[in-house]
Design a protein around this motif. Structure first.
Motif, short mmCIF file in Angstrom:
data_model
loop_
_atom_site.label_atom_id
_atom_site.label_comp_id
_atom_site.label_asym_id
_atom_site.label_seq_id
_atom_site.Cartn_x
_atom_site.Cartn_y
_atom_site.Cartn_z
N VAL A 21 34.56 58.26 22.88
CA VAL A 21 35.01 58.44 21.49
C VAL A 21 36.53 58.51 21.41
N ARG A 108 31.79 66.84 14.98
CA ARG A 108 31.71 65.42 14.65
C ARG A 108 32.85 64.68 15.33
N ALA A 109 32.66 63.40 15.56
CA ALA A 109 33.65 62.60 16.27
C ALA A 109 35.02 62.67 15.58
#
Length: 224
Positions: A21, A108-109
């Motif tokens: 990510v 969350r990313a």
């Protein structure tokens, strides 16, 4: 110029996921990964990353001890600790060890990426939900020589308000927007209140604000 990042986690799948990510972003580059704190300390010495994304509970050397070692070195990296609700008792010690903040592992990313960028810029990031749990742990523990409520009298009214906004997790740009002032003025206020209170950084300021009842779950004046 790209921010260099090292990811440390003993779970290879989790580590690889976070690394993928982060490395997918144009302004962030993962330069290394480590599966335990001892390996992280050795690798960080070689790679000199800007930011270390650090797990807490690991074999060989835990993330708290690794953070303490890394942040005690000259030109240390910024450390962003990842934790879960099951590891609340470790968070305060991690911050005392020199971490620039923490996020929950189910982040969350987009929040993870923002967190990396925020700490790389010299600011601190605190998950609001985890912060409340941290303060509960902190308040229940013994006095560690922190400033008392009387210390707040050293602050101007504006500095107290900025302290409240910092404790809500707002960054400098968000504080500047809310107060209608420049980011440079926000930085001046923060530097002044840290100096007057004898605090190291925004993390310690947030802990103090919650401990003294000055902080709120959201910025004052926000609606429900």
């Amino acid at each position: 110029m790209s921010v260099t990042v090292m990811v440390v986690d003993d779970q290879s799948v989790v580590r690889a996921g976070f690394a993928a990510v982060i490395d997918a972003e144009e302004d962030l580059t993962v330069v290394g990964e480590a599966g335990d704190g001892a390996a992280a300390v050795r690798l960080a010495e070689q790679l000199r990353p800007d930011v270390v994304v650090m797990d807490v509970r690991m074999p060989e050397l835990d993330g708290i001890t690794a953070t303490r070692i890394l942040t005690s070195r000259p030109e240390p990296p910024r450390v962003l600790v990842l934790t879960t609700f099951d590891l609340d008792a470790y968070v305060f010690d991690a911050l005392r060890a020199g971490a620039s903040g923490f996020l929950l592992k189910d982040v969350r990313a987009a929040e993870l990426l923002d967190g990396v960028r925020v700490v790389a810029a010299g600011e601190s990031v605190l998950s609001p939900a985890a912060t409340r749990r941290l303060i509960a742990h902190y308040a229940a523990g013994p006095d560690r020589g922190r400033p008392t409520a009387g210390a707040l009298t050293r602050l101007t009214e504006r500095e107290r308000y900025v302290l409240t906004l910092v404790s809500c997790g707002l960054n400098n740009a968000e504080i500047a927007d809310q107060l209608g002032i420049t980011v440079g003025t926000v930085k001046s206020h923060i530097n002044a209140l840290l100096r007057k209170l004898g605090l190291r950084d925004r993390v310690q300021a947030t802990i103090l604000a919650y401990d003294l009842g000055l902080a709120h779950p959201r910025p004052p004046g926000d609606g429900d």
